[in-house]
Design a protein around this motif. Structure first.
Motif, short mmCIF file in Angstrom:
data_model
loop_
_atom_site.label_atom_id
_atom_site.label_comp_id
_atom_site.label_asym_id
_atom_site.label_seq_id
_atom_site.Cartn_x
_atom_site.Cartn_y
_atom_site.Cartn_z
N THR A 16 45.74 48.18 44.70
CA THR A 16 46.23 47.80 45.32
C THR A 16 45.22 46.74 46.10
O THR A 16 43.67 47.30 45.91
CB THR A 16 46.50 49.13 47.04
OG1 THR A 16 45.26 49.05 47.30
CG2 THR A 16 48.32 49.58 46.66
N GLU A 17 45.10 45.54 47.22
CA GLU A 17 43.91 45.37 47.60
C GLU A 17 43.17 46.54 48.48
O GLU A 17 41.59 46.52 48.42
CB GLU A 17 44.54 44.17 48.15
CG GLU A 17 43.34 43.16 48.78
CD GLU A 17 43.64 41.74 49.69
OE1 GLU A 17 42.72 40.81 50.21
OE2 GLU A 17 44.46 41.74 49.83
N GLU A 46 45.45 41.34 34.68
CA GLU A 46 46.29 41.49 35.98
C GLU A 46 45.90 42.68 36.08
O GLU A 46 46.26 43.26 37.12
CB GLU A 46 47.60 41.57 35.29
CG GLU A 46 47.28 43.16 34.86
CD GLU A 46 47.28 42.50 32.71
OE1 GLU A 46 46.94 42.78 32.02
OE2 GLU A 46 46.82 41.26 32.60
N GLN A 47 44.11 43.46 35.70
CA GLN A 47 44.04 44.55 36.78
C GLN A 47 43.15 44.63 37.46
O GLN A 47 42.18 45.62 37.94
CB GLN A 47 43.77 45.91 35.58
CG GLN A 47 45.07 46.15 34.96
CD GLN A 47 45.09 47.08 33.68
OE1 GLN A 47 43.84 47.54 34.26
NE2 GLN A 47 46.31 47.89 33.10
N GLN A 48 42.37 43.77 37.52
CA GLN A 48 41.00 42.80 37.98
C GLN A 48 41.60 42.64 40.15
O GLN A 48 42.60 42.65 39.76
CB GLN A 48 40.57 42.04 37.62
CG GLN A 48 39.84 42.81 36.30
CD GLN A 48 39.52 40.78 35.69
OE1 GLN A 48 39.04 39.88 35.92
NE2 GLN A 48 38.93 41.25 34.56
N PRO A 49 40.41 42.69 40.46
CA PRO A 49 40.20 42.67 42.18
C PRO A 49 40.90 41.11 42.46
O PRO A 49 41.18 40.66 41.36
CB PRO A 49 38.74 42.46 42.44
CG PRO A 49 37.95 43.59 41.47
CD PRO A 49 38.77 42.80 39.78
N PRO A 50 41.27 40.75 43.55
CA PRO A 50 42.11 39.88 43.86
C PRO A 50 40.66 38.81 43.76
O PRO A 50 39.17 39.14 44.33
CB PRO A 50 42.13 40.53 45.54
CG PRO A 50 42.44 41.78 45.56
CD PRO A 50 41.46 42.41 44.33
N MET A 51 41.01 37.96 43.80
CA MET A 51 40.26 36.34 44.05
C MET A 51 38.87 36.62 44.19
O MET A 51 38.06 36.14 43.80
CB MET A 51 40.85 34.98 43.34
CG MET A 51 40.25 34.54 42.93
SD MET A 51 39.39 34.29 41.43
CE MET A 51 41.01 34.38 40.27
N THR A 52 39.25 36.97 46.07
CA THR A 52 38.03 36.68 46.58
C THR A 52 36.81 37.21 46.48
O THR A 52 35.98 36.94 46.66
CB THR A 52 38.79 36.37 48.24
OG1 THR A 52 39.75 34.88 48.08
CG2 THR A 52 37.33 36.45 49.48
N LEU A 53 37.56 38.70 46.27
CA LEU A 53 36.82 39.85 46.41
C LEU A 53 35.83 39.82 44.54
O LEU A 53 34.75 40.34 44.87
CB LEU A 53 37.10 41.23 46.12
CG LEU A 53 36.58 42.88 46.31
CD1 LEU A 53 35.76 42.35 47.13
CD2 LEU A 53 37.65 44.11 46.42
N ALA A 54 36.93 39.03 43.51
CA ALA A 54 36.09 39.41 42.81
C ALA A 54 35.13 37.97 42.60
O ALA A 54 33.81 38.68 41.66
CB ALA A 54 37.44 39.04 41.54
N ILE A 55 35.24 37.35 43.00
CA ILE A 55 34.29 35.79 43.24
C ILE A 55 33.20 36.85 43.88
O ILE A 55 31.34 36.73 43.25
CB ILE A 55 34.35 35.16 43.83
CG1 ILE A 55 35.32 34.12 42.89
CG2 ILE A 55 33.59 34.00 44.06
CD1 ILE A 55 36.12 33.62 43.73
N GLN A 56 32.69 37.67 45.58
CA GLN A 56 31.94 37.82 45.98
C GLN A 56 31.23 39.34 44.82
O GLN A 56 30.00 39.31 44.48
CB GLN A 56 32.24 38.79 47.30
CG GLN A 56 31.34 39.06 47.62
CD GLN A 56 32.07 39.79 49.32
OE1 GLN A 56 33.27 39.36 49.74
NE2 GLN A 56 30.90 40.99 50.02
#
Length: 367
Positions: A16-17, A46-56
């Protein structure tokens, strides 16, 4: 930053997020942001973090890569500089450890620790000759921006123009609080650090045998005084992975002589419980009681105890909390804590005339 609790079963095939946020916060707290991201980046999309968190997260991991490149370059420059002045050197801990990681640029760096041969006075004189010091350093400068400080084992230089902090060691280690075991430890480290090897990064590193002893003493010192984080545990895991059976056997035989056997037992339990290290790589039997204690403090306090609940309170609460903490820590290692407390009161007495002269009777610098 406040940590959200993990949800039950949240690390299944689709975290989950909230679970990703908690993992990211834990990684930052333990100074493992880059190391954990290097694994996260290899997950299916599909198993990676949400986009905003992934970018940070990716941005911070890339910054860590840049910092590693900068520190490697500065470590190589310092090695050449001191060599040109006839001094042998060795890079301790940080950048020497980073080389052992599967992705050497992912380890979150701190400062550069470089041992320079010659002893306290000779090394200090050299630093002044090279223009790295404007005045002889003193512990009185502790916390003063842009001022060099000197402690039992190193000179802490002001940050460079690139923001790199360098600690120049005239002794190989801060060692133990216990003066008896510390004398044996320092004598052995002084002999062993003469065995260095140049690595492709352009600096010299000590033997793995030296690193196993020195970094175990470093872990013990900081755990007793303030705290350690999972980064130090991961470092030690990789040291053991890169050691020989002969090196481990020799180090294991020195643990009691150097007063490191209790901390070694706790650390072996952590390496077994968290990282499932091969038992053949362990230095000694695991100590479940002290290991679980160490793990609790690591998870509460984070890297070097910076996140502990006792940090940044008022001075008297800090004072009494530190005394209560040391009283409890006597169950972990009675003699180390007793020597630490004795050193504290020795400093109080020794600095009293100076603090009276300066009209600064605060206990903060002695806690």
């Amino acid at each position: 930053m406040r940590e959200e609790p993990l949800e039950t079963g949240s690390f299944g095939t689709e975290p989950t997020e909230a679970a990703w946020t908690a993992l990211y916060q834990m990684a930052r707290k333990q100074s493992l942001t880059g190391v954990i991201y290097s694994a996260v980046a290899r997950l299916p999309r599909e198993q990676q973090p949400p986009m905003t968190l992934a970018i940070q997260w990716a941005s911070e991991a890339e910054e860590i890569r840049g910092l590693n490149a900068l520190l490697n370059s500065e470590a190589a420059r310092l090695t050449r500089l001191f060599a040109d002045n006839g001094r042998r050197t060795a890079i301790l801990k940080g950048q020497a450890n980073a080389r052992l990681y599967p992705d050497p640029m992912s380890r979150q760096p701190g400062d550069i620790d470089i041992w320079v041969e010659g002893g306290h006075e000779s090394v200090t004189d050299l630093l002044m000759t090279l223009g790295m010091l404007n005045e002889r350093p003193s512990m009185r400068n502790y916390g003063k921006k842009g001022k060099a400080t000197s402690s039992y084992h190193h000179v802490h230089l002001p940050p460079t123009k690139d923001g790199v902090t360098v600690e120049v060691h005239f002794r190989p280690s801060s060692g133990n609080f216990n003066a008896i075991t510390n004398k044996r430890l320092q004598q052995w480290l002084e002999r062993e650090i003469q065995q260095t090897a140049m690595v492709p990064e352009g600096f010299s590193v000590p033997s793995v045998r030296f690193a196993l002893v020195m970094q175990l003493a470093h872990i013990q010192h900081h755990f007793i005084a303030s705290g350690i984080g999972l980064r130090q545990v991961c470092d030690y895991y990789l040291l053991l992975q890169n050691s020989t059976e002969e090196e481990r056997t020799e180090v294991a035989g020195l643990l009691k002589q150097f007063g490191l056997h209790r901390t070694a037992g706790a650390l072996m339990w952590l390496l077994s419980d968290l990282l499932h290290i091969d038992r053949g790589l362990m230095l000694c039997e695991t100590d479940d009681y002290r290991g679980a204690w160490m793990l609790r403090r690591i998870m509460e306090g984070g890297n070097f105890g910076f996140y502990a609940s006792s940090v940044q309170q008022n001075i008297w609460r800090d004072f009494f909390q530190s005394k209560w903490h040391r009283l409890k820590m006597m169950r972990f290692d009675f003699w180390e804590v007793l020597w630490l407390e004795g050193s504290y009161w020795k400093t109080i007495v020794r600095t009293l005339p100076e603090r009276i002269r300066r009209r600064k009777l605060s206990l903060r610098t002695c806690i």
